[in-house]
Design an enzyme around this catalytic site. Structure first.
Site, short mmCIF file in Angstrom:
data_model
loop_
_atom_site.label_atom_id
_atom_site.label_comp_id
_atom_site.label_asym_id
_atom_site.label_seq_id
_atom_site.Cartn_x
_atom_site.Cartn_y
_atom_site.Cartn_z
N LYS A 1 72.57 41.76 -11.01
CA LYS A 1 72.37 42.73 -9.92
C LYS A 1 71.92 42.02 -8.64
O LYS A 1 72.39 42.34 -7.55
CB LYS A 1 71.34 43.78 -10.34
N GLY B 1 70.31 55.09 -17.21
CA GLY B 1 70.54 56.38 -17.87
C GLY B 1 71.84 57.02 -17.41
O GLY B 1 72.39 56.67 -16.36
N GLU C 1 71.39 47.95 -22.30
CA GLU C 1 72.77 47.52 -22.51
C GLU C 1 73.04 47.53 -24.01
O GLU C 1 72.11 47.44 -24.81
CB GLU C 1 72.96 46.10 -21.98
N1 HSE Z 1 70.58 48.35 -18.82
C1 HSE Z 1 70.49 48.63 -17.43
C2 HSE Z 1 69.04 48.78 -17.05
C3 HSE Z 1 71.25 49.88 -17.12
O1 HSE Z 1 68.22 48.99 -17.95
O2 HSE Z 1 68.71 48.70 -15.87
C4 HSE Z 1 71.37 50.18 -15.66
O3 HSE Z 1 72.04 49.17 -14.97
#
Ligand code: HSE
Length: 427
Positions: free
Chosen positions: A208, A306, A193
């Site tokens: 998530k 990605g 991020e």
């Molecule tokens: N920054 C997040 C990760 C991106 O590394 O999973 C994907 O959601």
């Protein structure tokens, strides 16, 4: 043999005219992916960006800095929101849904923070809101939870849901990189991020997990109600202990029904045994194991971060809109009544640079106790609510790692009480 003329025609697909917000890693990835899928008949009409002066890889006429150029364009029937700022994303998504436009987003922070409100807006305005890219990037987990596990047989979902932290742990433990260098690589590769604290402190994984809880179990919960931590406390000495025990350390998100009405959910570093499917999920890959009665276990693995893997999920959502696909939130609407609880026990490993940092009175039972200079550690059973409401295990110098099968079932430690600590020779 049947001829083509006997095959019914596909339902007529809707023409999609897209307004895209954001042209960062994923936005650009989506633009390129759409160029390679002309059959989809979905074209980006306008792209709204924040910074007009930034050099872009496509001609300037595609861009605007005015959100109204998308939101008030009646020809645009799909808004794809791929910006970084969760608050601005929320305003965009809200207004787009109010205008009856279909919306696709991958903004897990925004979705997790406003889940109930976004649900209401979808029903009120009969607008589709799809966000497969928000959880585990390329793995189609939300669609599977919605469609395949749309009954109450699902008992657990566990896995690696953050690509950056998995990448960092792999690079540190398998290639000997420093934390700083591994994080830098995760950033350069577009996995992290823009505020990487969201990844390494576990917030992203908690966001998530809260989305997965809603689709998997019908439980709507704020990420702040989930017990979680990231990977920053993990020390080199923890990695040595893991190695001695032939285990790996991964950041694992778990949701498990502990009875018909209660769900345990947490995101914490965890020891993973070599025969666990998650042991082979490395670098930026994500992996999820679902368990349900009759079907038993399923294992999903795919790139979890990605540009292209996330763009692929966004593309799949856009494609689903052609046939008016919407999430139905069946489990939530069926009011399965499953709520989050912290009334369960976890078997944990806790290490500390100073033994006094380990609050041994908080444990119900201690199974191992090692007191070495500069590194002491215990393995014991602790009530999850004590972790949720306490902070000692998040202090500098302390790390808490779940054991391989952390939820302790069928034992009432309240009955055993502190006697066990005496038996273990600690009190
Ligand atoms: N920054 C997040 C990760 C991106 O590394 O999973 C994907 O959601």
């Amino acid at each position: 043999m049947s001829t083509k003329k006997n095959i019914p025609a596909l339902p007529i697909s809707k023409k999609l005219t897209i307004g895209l917000f954001g042209f960062g890693v994923v936005g650009k990835g989506l633009y390129e992916v759409l160029q390679s899928t002309p059959a989809l008949q979905a074209g980006i009409k306008t792209i709204c960006i924040k910074n007009a002066d930034k050099k872009r890889s496509i001609p300037a006429e595609h861009f605007t800095t005015d959100p109204r150029a998308i939101l008030e364009d009646e020809e645009i029937n799909v808004v794809v929101e791929l910006i970084d700022d969760a608050d601005a994303a929320y305003s965009i998504v809200k207004e787009a849904l109010q205008k009856g436009k279909a919306v696709v987003s991958a903004n897990k922070k925004m979705i997790a923070a406003h889940f109930e409100e976004l649900l209401r807006l979808q029903f009120e305005h009969e607008a589709a809101f799809l966000y497969e890219g928000s959880c585990c990037a390329s793995i189609p987990i939300i669609r599977n939870l919605e469609e395949y596990y749309d009954n109450d047989l699902l008992s657990s979902v566990k896995g690696i849901v953050n690509g950056s932290t998995n990448f960092i742990l792999t690079k540190i433990f398998e290639e000997g990189l420093s934390f700083k260098d591994a994080l830098l690589q995760a950033q350069q590769l577009g996995f992290a991020e823009s505020n990487p604290a969201l990844d390494i402190e576990g917030h992203d994984a908690a966001n998530k997990l809260s989305i997965l809880l809603a689709h998997g179990f019908g439980t709507i919960t704020k990420p702040t109600e989930i017990l979680y931590n990231g990977i920053t406390p993990i020390k080199e000495t923890d990695a040595e202990v893991a190695k001695q025990k032939n285990l790996q350390i991964k950041l694992v998100a778990t949701a498990r029904k502990i009875n018909d009405t209660q769900l345990a959910a947490f995101v914490l570093p965890q020891f993973v045994a070599a025969d666990d499917e998650l042991a082979n999920v490395n670098n930026e890959f994500n992996g999820l194991i679902t368990e349900s009665s009759f079907a038993d276990k399923h294992f999903f693995k795919g790139r979890g971060a990605g540009a292209y893997p996330t763009a692929a999920a966004v593309l799949s959502d856009i494609a689903a809109l052609r046939y008016n696909y919407k999430y139905e939130y069946k489990k939530y609407l069926q009011q399965s009544g499953i709520s989050l609880t912290n009334d369960f026990y976890l078997k944990v490993f806790v290490s500390a640079t100073d033994i006094n940092l380990i609050e041994k009175d908080e444990f119900e039972w201690l199974e191992e106790w090692h007191n070495e200079s500069n590194n002491s550690w215990v393995v014991g059973i602790i009530h999850a609510q004590k972790l949720f409401s306490g902070n000692w295990w998040k202090e500098t110098g302390v790390s808490l790692i779940l054991t391989e099968n952390p939820i302790v079932e069928n034992v009432d430690y309240r009955k055993i009480g502190k006697k066990s600590l005496a038996l273990a020779g600690v009190l």
